[in-house]
Design a protein around this motif. Structure first.
Motif, PDB file in Angstrom:
ATOM      1  N   MET A  61       0.852  -1.193   0.000  1.00 39.85           N
ATOM      2  CA  MET A  61       0.000   0.000   0.000  1.00 39.85           C
ATOM      3  C   MET A  61       0.885   1.239   0.000  1.00 39.85           C
ATOM      4  O   MET A  61       2.023   1.188   0.468  1.00 39.85           O
ATOM      5  CB  MET A  61      -0.867   0.034   1.283  1.00 39.85           C
ATOM      6  CG  MET A  61      -1.961  -1.011   1.322  1.00 39.85           C
ATOM      7  SD  MET A  61      -3.267  -0.616   0.134  1.00 39.85           S
ATOM      8  CE  MET A  61      -4.263  -2.101   0.275  1.00 39.85           C
ATOM      9  N   MET A 121      -1.378   2.680   6.101  1.00 38.98           N
ATOM     10  CA  MET A 121      -1.927   3.264   4.870  1.00 38.98           C
ATOM     11  C   MET A 121      -2.027   4.779   4.992  1.00 38.98           C
ATOM     12  O   MET A 121      -2.401   5.302   6.047  1.00 38.98           O
ATOM     13  CB  MET A 121      -3.317   2.687   4.589  1.00 38.98           C
ATOM     14  CG  MET A 121      -3.287   1.256   4.053  1.00 38.98           C
ATOM     15  SD  MET A 121      -4.968   0.530   4.024  1.00 38.98           S
ATOM     16  CE  MET A 121      -5.719   1.476   2.699  1.00 38.98           C
ATOM     17  N   ASN A 143       0.403  -4.849   5.646  1.00 38.98           N
ATOM     18  CA  ASN A 143       0.669  -4.181   4.364  1.00 38.98           C
ATOM     19  C   ASN A 143       2.097  -4.379   3.857  1.00 38.98           C
ATOM     20  O   ASN A 143       2.639  -3.533   3.147  1.00 38.98           O
ATOM     21  CB  ASN A 143       0.330  -2.683   4.441  1.00 38.98           C
ATOM     22  CG  ASN A 143      -1.133  -2.461   4.757  1.00 38.98           C
ATOM     23  OD1 ASN A 143      -2.007  -3.173   4.244  1.00 38.98           O
ATOM     24  ND2 ASN A 143      -1.428  -1.509   5.626  1.00 38.98           N
TER      25      ASN A 143
END
Lengths: 319, 319
Positions: A61, A121, A143
């Motif tokens: 991400m 994120m 992530n």
């Protein structure tokens, strides 16, 4: 009644067993192809991963590479503040390490900098003046696509004898493989027989029919990954049929003859094939519909298949 | 937050509808191919049977062509005797008529002589001195393949837009068709983007990964019957990406771009595509996994698809 003698029908298992006894399929050689030309071909050896895929820990991400521990306890109303030490873009070698209390801006696909173990994120952050506020906690590994998570170095990813579809060529591409070793496509000589058979495109006199089987068998061979060579329509005469089968045995790995629907022609084929070499005829008639009367023979180590009307049986036999 | 604006996900139906509004797939021309090269291609018009298949009443067994009525009452112990007037081989025009009390020897595939309406299998007969003894009755039509029983003249046997497998090429062959008119294969320009992307075969520096998508998309295009043209890996820079998309729009019917996984690159693509022409971007993000973030656009009447990580989505969109 002697012309019925050889028409004892074999079961499929029996037919396969008799063929296996006298013919052991062996690869007709291998060739090396660029990956871009390998679709549909069959691997002649295993492909082992020479590297991890991905080859390094990667961000999945856009956001900030962090020490997960630093974010524990972060909430909408109580963000954690981290000092932004730099930025890592996709394809770049990280020039910063992430230490306690710091973060690095990171793009999807970029390598995780040393020290970081998670990506928060961008949506859950606000960045200002070199400081990023983190509004949610992340757990270690969040992530992050770990090195080797898709493919691990040393793993056999594609097995010998695999037919390559776009899935397999993608796997090879992921490993950076630009060339693959595949089996040469088997060459299949296709012969039609019958005085009534006329090639498509020619004029059809009364009593004649167009040659369906050659087209159908050639295209079935192509669909199975083989390379058909059409040797033409033989008249129901010994010399013509014999000449074409001999040409097939010389030029191809497999010979497929279609037609010969009537008992008389079957006998002719029987005699011709046994004349051509040993062991000759193995099966004359297989107890499947529409397989009957199917001929299976081996001459000089090469299989010869005789097929009747429709070529569905061709595929059954090939398998 | 403005970079999120265009990320409203469209449902598949919505995405299709938006595309359909701005792009009507039209065949990119047709070409005429020999039937032997037509496997896998798509017909550009219906094929209507110009003849019956078989073109005449044909024997489906070796035996004797008879008037069925003559055999009624025949039994193992009470055979019917018929005078044999001649012989018809496969591919021959019958030179005899069959009248009451007579028969003609006939081979499988041979035309039924005038007057006859059935074939008694040779197994149920004994022939001697020009007379055949028939030990079983046959009904009219028995062992006869009637003219047109496989295909009737005038019938549409293959529809426009049919993809040709060995089944369909066999049908064309049966009708004596030596050439077929097919659609030109759509040319699909394939572009990869990403600073981290390296072509298979090249050396992989730290932070880089091999280009999986180009191979996979090109081979998927081939599997779908299209003709891929790989335009190379673009760096995540406006001029490089723009140049490659422009080249794709010039040389191909469809442009497929893969990569651009991060939001920033998505925005770049968005701007580039809208710059290139109208209507430009139609969909940015489709609510399917692994379709997100998918780009659908039309420029100068040609569709542009932007695909993320794995190319499964390519096929979903193509359908």
């Amino acid at each position: 009644m002697s012309r019925r003698v050889f028409r004892e029908l074999a079961s499929i298992e029996e037919a396969k067993a008799r063929l296996a006894e006298h013919f052991r399929p062996k690869p007709g050689g291998v060739e090396v192809l660029p990956l871009a030309k390998a679709l549909g071909r069959v691997l002649s050896r295993d492909i082992e991963a020479g590297m991890d895929v991905p080859p390094f820990d990667r961000a999945s991400m856009d956001g900030y590479a962090v020490l997960a521990e630093d974010t524990f306890g972060a909430e909408e109303n109580k963000p954690v503040e981290l000092r932004v030490m730099g930025r890592v873009g996709a394809g770049e070698r990280p020039e910063v390490d992430v230490e306690k209390g710091t973060a690095a801006e990171i793009s999807t696909g970029a390598p995780i900098p040393k020290g970081a173990n998670a990506v928060i994120m961008v949506e859950y952050t606000v960045s200002k003046n070199g400081v990023v506020k983190v509004y949610r906690p992340v757990v270690p590994g969040e992530n992050v696509m770990s090195a080797g998570s898709d493919i691990m170095a040393g793993e056999v990813v594609l097995r010998k004898a695999t037919a390559l579809t776009s899935r397999e060529t993608a796997v090879a591409a992921a490993l950076g493989i630009a060339e693959v070793q595949v089996f040469r496509r088997p060459v299949v000589a296709v012969i039609s027989t019958g005085n009534e058979i006329v090639a498509p495109g020619a004029r059809l006199e009364y009593g004649k029919i167009y040659d369906i089987n050659s087209q159908s068998i050639c295209d079935s061979v192509r669909e199975c990954g083989g390379q058909p060579v059409f040797l033409g329509v033989a008249r129901d005469e010994e010399e013509d049929i014999k000449g074409k089968i001999r040409a097939g045995l010389t030029s191809a790995d497999i010979v497929v003859i279609s037609g010969g629907t009537s008992a008389g022609v079957g006998d002719l084929l029987y005699r011709i094939i046994n004349d051509l070499g040993s062991p000759g005829m193995l099966v004359h008639g297989v107890a499947v519909r529409p397989g009957k009367p199917t001929i299976i023979a081996v001459v000089d180590g090469k299989p010869i298949f005789g097929l009747p009307g429709y070529p569905t049986s061709a595929l059954m036999i090939f398998d």
